[in-house]
Write a protein that holds these residues in place. Structure first.
Motif, short mmCIF file in Angstrom:
data_model
loop_
_atom_site.label_atom_id
_atom_site.label_comp_id
_atom_site.label_asym_id
_atom_site.label_seq_id
_atom_site.Cartn_x
_atom_site.Cartn_y
_atom_site.Cartn_z
N THR A 1 18.39 59.72 108.91
CA THR A 1 17.19 58.89 109.00
C THR A 1 17.21 57.83 107.89
O THR A 1 17.93 57.96 106.90
N VAL A 2 16.36 56.79 108.07
CA VAL A 2 16.22 55.76 107.06
C VAL A 2 15.68 56.39 105.77
O VAL A 2 16.09 56.02 104.66
N LYS A 3 14.76 57.35 105.91
CA LYS A 3 14.22 58.04 104.73
C LYS A 3 15.32 58.79 103.98
O LYS A 3 15.34 58.84 102.75
N GLY A 4 16.27 59.35 104.69
CA GLY A 4 17.39 60.04 104.06
C GLY A 4 18.26 59.04 103.27
O GLY A 4 18.71 59.34 102.16
N ALA B 1 31.15 58.07 90.29
CA ALA B 1 32.14 59.13 90.49
C ALA B 1 31.53 60.51 90.28
O ALA B 1 31.99 61.49 90.87
N SER B 2 30.47 60.56 89.46
CA SER B 2 29.84 61.86 89.19
C SER B 2 28.82 62.26 90.26
O SER B 2 28.35 63.40 90.27
N LEU B 3 28.47 61.33 91.15
CA LEU B 3 27.48 61.61 92.20
C LEU B 3 28.12 62.42 93.34
O LEU B 3 29.33 62.34 93.56
N PRO B 4 27.29 63.14 94.10
CA PRO B 4 27.83 63.82 95.29
C PRO B 4 28.42 62.77 96.25
O PRO B 4 27.96 61.62 96.31
N GLU B 5 29.42 63.16 97.01
CA GLU B 5 30.16 62.25 97.90
C GLU B 5 29.24 61.46 98.82
O GLU B 5 29.36 60.24 98.94
N GLN B 6 28.30 62.12 99.48
CA GLN B 6 27.42 61.44 100.44
C GLN B 6 26.54 60.41 99.73
O GLN B 6 26.38 59.29 100.21
N THR B 7 25.98 60.73 98.57
CA THR B 7 25.12 59.80 97.82
C THR B 7 25.94 58.59 97.39
O THR B 7 25.50 57.45 97.53
N ARG B 8 27.15 58.83 96.89
CA ARG B 8 28.02 57.73 96.45
C ARG B 8 28.37 56.83 97.64
O ARG B 8 28.27 55.60 97.56
N ARG B 9 28.75 57.41 98.79
CA ARG B 9 29.12 56.64 99.98
C ARG B 9 27.95 55.79 100.47
O ARG B 9 28.12 54.60 100.76
N ILE B 10 26.75 56.35 100.49
CA ILE B 10 25.57 55.62 100.97
C ILE B 10 25.23 54.49 100.00
O ILE B 10 24.91 53.37 100.41
N PHE B 11 25.33 54.75 98.69
CA PHE B 11 25.04 53.70 97.69
C PHE B 11 26.04 52.55 97.83
O PHE B 11 25.66 51.38 97.78
N GLU C 1 17.17 56.16 101.99
CA GLU C 1 16.35 55.79 100.83
C GLU C 1 16.47 56.84 99.72
O GLU C 1 16.57 56.50 98.54
N PHE C 2 16.46 58.12 100.13
CA PHE C 2 16.57 59.21 99.15
C PHE C 2 17.88 59.11 98.37
O PHE C 2 17.90 59.17 97.13
N HIS C 3 18.99 58.92 99.07
CA HIS C 3 20.31 58.87 98.41
C HIS C 3 20.45 57.61 97.52
O HIS C 3 20.99 57.70 96.42
N VAL C 4 19.95 56.47 97.99
CA VAL C 4 20.02 55.24 97.19
C VAL C 4 19.16 55.41 95.93
O VAL C 4 19.57 55.04 94.83
N SER C 5 17.96 55.98 96.10
CA SER C 5 17.08 56.23 94.94
C SER C 5 17.74 57.17 93.95
O SER C 5 17.66 56.97 92.72
N LYS C 6 18.39 58.20 94.44
CA LYS C 6 19.08 59.16 93.58
C LYS C 6 20.19 58.47 92.78
O LYS C 6 20.34 58.68 91.57
N ALA C 7 20.96 57.60 93.43
CA ALA C 7 22.04 56.86 92.75
C ALA C 7 21.46 55.89 91.72
O ALA C 7 21.97 55.78 90.60
N LEU C 8 20.38 55.17 92.11
CA LEU C 8 19.76 54.23 91.18
C LEU C 8 19.19 54.93 89.95
O LEU C 8 19.29 54.42 88.83
N LYS C 9 18.61 56.11 90.15
CA LYS C 9 18.07 56.87 89.01
C LYS C 9 19.21 57.27 88.07
O LYS C 9 19.09 57.14 86.84
N ALA C 10 20.32 57.73 88.61
CA ALA C 10 21.47 58.12 87.77
C ALA C 10 22.01 56.90 87.01
O ALA C 10 22.35 56.99 85.82
#
Length: 186
Positions: A155-158, A125-135, A160-169
């Motif tokens: 892109t696929v790299k984009g 819930a604390s993540l940005p909307e797009q990162t949360r939706r992608i995760f 990966e970036f959002h999933v990595s960001k969510a996993l780190k959090a």
């Protein structure tokens, strides 16, 4: 009667009756040391009170009466002790039974799952909307990075970036549970 005569009578009384009195007390208290103590106390009681007794008082009967009373007090004390010990045993059994039942009812997976799910939900819930939706698309809907990229117009790299960001959090939020998890399950 002078003290020497009184002492001589007492010694003779003690010699003649001490073993019989111990046997009498032992018959009831069933503890030799206690019977000996009761008998000794009875003789002391007799000695301390002999001046106040009437001349026609039977010394053996008097001492036997004291032994009877002391034996009765001893047995009553033993009854109370037994009741208390029984109550303590019952309480200890109840406590043990309760701990066993609580431990049997305890499901660590449920305890941890509920807590962890609360932390995951709060973190997402604390993540940005797009990162949360992608995760959510990646982990809950089991979509591949390529499928997510196509649906999200990125892109696929984009992805990966959002999933990595969510996993780190999530790793940061769940850091306390990782050590428990590693300790218990590895």
């Amino acid at each position: 009667m002078d003290t020497a005569d009184k002492l001589q009578i007492f010694n003779r009384l003690y010699t003649d009756y001490q073993k019989r009195f111990i046997r009498f007390a032992f018959t009831y208290v069933r503890d030799l040391a206690a019977a000996e103590d009761i008998t000794a106390d009875a003789f002391v009681h007799f000695w301390e009170n002999s001046d106040s007794l009437t001349p026609d008082t039977s010394a053996p009967a008097y001492i036997l009466g004291v032994i009877r009373n002391k034996s009765l007090a001893y047995l009553q004390h033993e009854q109370v002790r037994e009741v208390v010990e029984e109550k303590l045993r019952d309480h200890a059994e109840w406590e043990l039974r309760t701990r066993v039942e609580m431990l049997e009812a305890c499901n660590p997976e449920e305890l941890f799952a509920t807590e962890i799910q609360t932390i995951v939900d709060r973190t997402l819930a604390s993540l940005p909307e797009q990162t949360r939706r992608i995760f959510v698309m990646s982990r809950y809907q089991n979509l591949s990075y390529r499928e997510i990229a196509e649906q999200s117009d990125m892109t696929v790299k984009g992805v990966e970036f959002h999933v990595s960001k969510a996993l780190k959090a999530l790793r940061i939020s769940l850091k306390d549970y990782m050590s428990v998890f590693l300790y218990l399950f590895l």
